[in-house]
Design an enzyme around this catalytic site. Structure first.
Site, PDB file in Angstrom:
ATOM      1  N   HIS A 205      36.955  38.926  32.342  1.00  0.00           N
ATOM      2  CA  HIS A 205      35.525  38.848  31.740  1.00  0.00           C
ATOM      3  C   HIS A 205      34.551  40.200  32.105  1.00  0.00           C
ATOM      4  O   HIS A 205      33.415  40.119  32.041  1.00  0.00           O
ATOM      5  CB  HIS A 205      34.689  37.637  32.688  1.00  0.00           C
ATOM      6  CG  HIS A 205      34.524  37.912  34.162  1.00  0.00           C
ATOM      7  ND1 HIS A 205      33.412  38.316  34.606  1.00  0.00           N
ATOM      8  CD2 HIS A 205      35.316  37.744  35.080  1.00  0.00           C
ATOM      9  CE1 HIS A 205      33.437  38.259  35.954  1.00  0.00           C
ATOM     10  NE2 HIS A 205      34.809  37.688  36.097  1.00  0.00           N
TER      11      HIS A 205
HETATM   12  N1  UDP Z   1      38.237  30.242  38.650  1.00  0.00           N
HETATM   13  C1  UDP Z   1      38.036  28.888  38.173  1.00  0.00           C
HETATM   14  N2  UDP Z   1      38.394  28.556  36.606  1.00  0.00           N
HETATM   15  C2  UDP Z   1      38.916  29.495  35.897  1.00  0.00           C
HETATM   16  C3  UDP Z   1      38.853  30.809  36.270  1.00  0.00           C
HETATM   17  C4  UDP Z   1      38.408  31.242  37.573  1.00  0.00           C
HETATM   18  O1  UDP Z   1      37.714  27.913  39.019  1.00  0.00           O
HETATM   19  O2  UDP Z   1      39.192  29.171  34.798  1.00  0.00           O
HETATM   20  C5  UDP Z   1      37.689  30.620  39.809  1.00  0.00           C
HETATM   21  C6  UDP Z   1      38.623  31.265  40.620  1.00  0.00           C
HETATM   22  O3  UDP Z   1      39.388  30.381  41.309  1.00  0.00           O
HETATM   23  C7  UDP Z   1      37.788  32.251  41.488  1.00  0.00           C
HETATM   24  C8  UDP Z   1      36.524  32.320  40.739  1.00  0.00           C
HETATM   25  O4  UDP Z   1      36.634  31.455  39.794  1.00  0.00           O
HETATM   26  O5  UDP Z   1      37.319  31.523  42.626  1.00  0.00           O
HETATM   27  C9  UDP Z   1      36.388  33.630  40.087  1.00  0.00           C
HETATM   28  O6  UDP Z   1      35.337  33.770  39.303  1.00  0.00           O
HETATM   29  P1  UDP Z   1      35.100  35.039  38.273  1.00  0.00           P
HETATM   30  O7  UDP Z   1      36.341  35.622  37.880  1.00  0.00           O
HETATM   31  O8  UDP Z   1      34.298  34.290  37.188  1.00  0.00           O
HETATM   32  O9  UDP Z   1      34.154  35.816  39.155  1.00  0.00           O
HETATM   33  P2  UDP Z   1      34.463  37.403  40.145  1.00  0.00           P
HETATM   34  O10 UDP Z   1      35.477  36.805  41.238  1.00  0.00           O
HETATM   35  O11 UDP Z   1      34.942  38.288  39.217  1.00  0.00           O
HETATM   36  O12 UDP Z   1      33.154  37.763  40.476  1.00  0.00           O
END
Ligand code: UDP
Length: 355
Positions: A205
């Protein structure tokens, strides 16, 4: 002790859930402010339900695309919620616009700020998250660093060591809290008809992989060229772009809506490897011993790179393929003992007593 806790995104809810449970368990007075930064119920409501944490006391929801005044609008609303209440600390987490707005609001209202996941640095200022992390760091009164790496980053930026506490990362608490439930209750692998070690998992994303047609098309082609099934829970930001640019996914890709946390953990644990540009997924992959391939040039989570649990491949298809089926060489937790939330609450409480 009276706390205001700010969450903006899916990973904030997940990573703050151990803190909220700790407050609930100890009868600590707190309010939870949630900003629904991604305007999507698939990235919010389900998490409060699945993680069994109370609904936020205040929801700030603009239900639209992000305007250029987003952070200042958030600040105004956060200040309205914080005003006239006597909070000992405002807790902000990570690097979101919500954390930035929360820290700035608290600062302007002369409230004390504690930053959870402090000191992470990718040293890549093209990432908005890096700018947010740095600004929040300089507003904060207490810094909850994960390891010595973050402590060093903060000290190098002139933060004094008595304000820094190395406590691990609440993501480890959260994974330990929910993995057994995920194993026993999630039917995601049966539903998708995938077997352990026989599929890959993909999430993306970040703007540099999805925000313009050429880059997103290249991302899709990279994943399409993987020899094997790739499960892809598609983030709403990415879904919108795929639709806008009218792009097709190849047959090896098993596309789906974003998953709840239990399904995601179960799918992550069983994957042969995970390909991602997420921050949190790099950590969870490490914790669950699933080899991780990060489609970025840098990471603010360098501890995951040790023992080759995680490798940075950017958009290099050769490196991506080379690393698809590798094993993790050795493992030890850089994220603490699963008691990070407890440590944070105890430190906050002792800081208030000695203030
Ligand atoms: N996650 C989830 N469902 C999904 C994809 C990711 O629950 O379909 C969780 C994943 O386990 C992690 C978090 O969302 O804890 C990561 O979120 P994201 O990638 O949106 O944000 P970032 O960590 O890059 O800020």
């Amino acid at each position: 002790m009276k706390l205001a806790i700010l969450a903006g995104t899916r990973p904030d809810i997940i990573k703050l859930s151990p803190i909220i449970k700790e407050c609930e368990g100890r009868g600590i007075s707190y309010i939870l402010i949630y900003s629904n930064q991604h305007y999507s119920s698939s990235l919010s409501t389900i998490f409060f339900e699945e993680l069994s944490i109370p609904k936020p006391h205040h929801i700030i929801d603009y239900q639209g695309s992000k305007s250029s005044t987003y952070v200042s609008d958030l600040k105004q609303d956060i200040k309205e919620i914080l005003k006239d209440k006597d909070f000992d600390y405002v807790l902000v987490h990570g690097d979101t616009d919500t954390a930035l707005a929360g820290a700035m609001s608290a600062y302007e209202m002369d409230l004390k700020i504690a930053h959870i996941e402090a000191g992470l640095r990718s040293f890549d200022l093209n990432m908005v998250e890096e700018k947010n992390r740095m600004i929040i760091g300089h507003f904060s009164d207490l810094h909850f660093a994960v390891t010595g790496i973050q402590t060093k980053n903060l000290k190098d930026e002139g933060i004094s060591s008595e304000k820094i506490f190395e406590v691990g990362n609440t993501i480890y608490d959260a994974v330990l809290d929910y993995i057994d439930l995920a194993r026993s209750s999630s039917t995601i692998k049966v539903n998708l008809e995938v077997e352990d070690g026989e599929y890959y998992l993909f999430t993306s994303h970040r703007g540099f992989n999805v925000d313009n047609k050429t880059d997103l098309e290249e991302t899709i082609n990279l994943i399409g060229a993987i020899p094997g099934r790739v499960c892809w829970p598609i983030h709403p930001r990415t879904s919108r772009r795929i639709k806008d640019y009218n792009l097709e996914l190849s047959e090896n890709i098993v596309a789906m809506e974003p998953l709840g946390y239990l399904d995601f953990l179960k799918l992550l644990e069983g994957a042969k490897s995970v390909i991602t540009d997420s921050g949190g997924v790099q950590e969870e992959a490490y914790i669950l011993k699933t080899p991780c391939i990060t489609m970025r040039e840098s990471t603010e989570r360098p501890e995951t790179l040790y023992s080759e649990a995680n490798v940075l491949v950017g958009r290099d298809i050769g490196k991506l393929h080379e690393n698809l089926d590798r094993d993790i060489k050795s493992w030890s937790s850089p994220f603490g003992e699963g008691d990070t939330a407890k440590k944070i609450i105890e430190i906050l409480s002792s800081c208030i007593k000695t203030a």
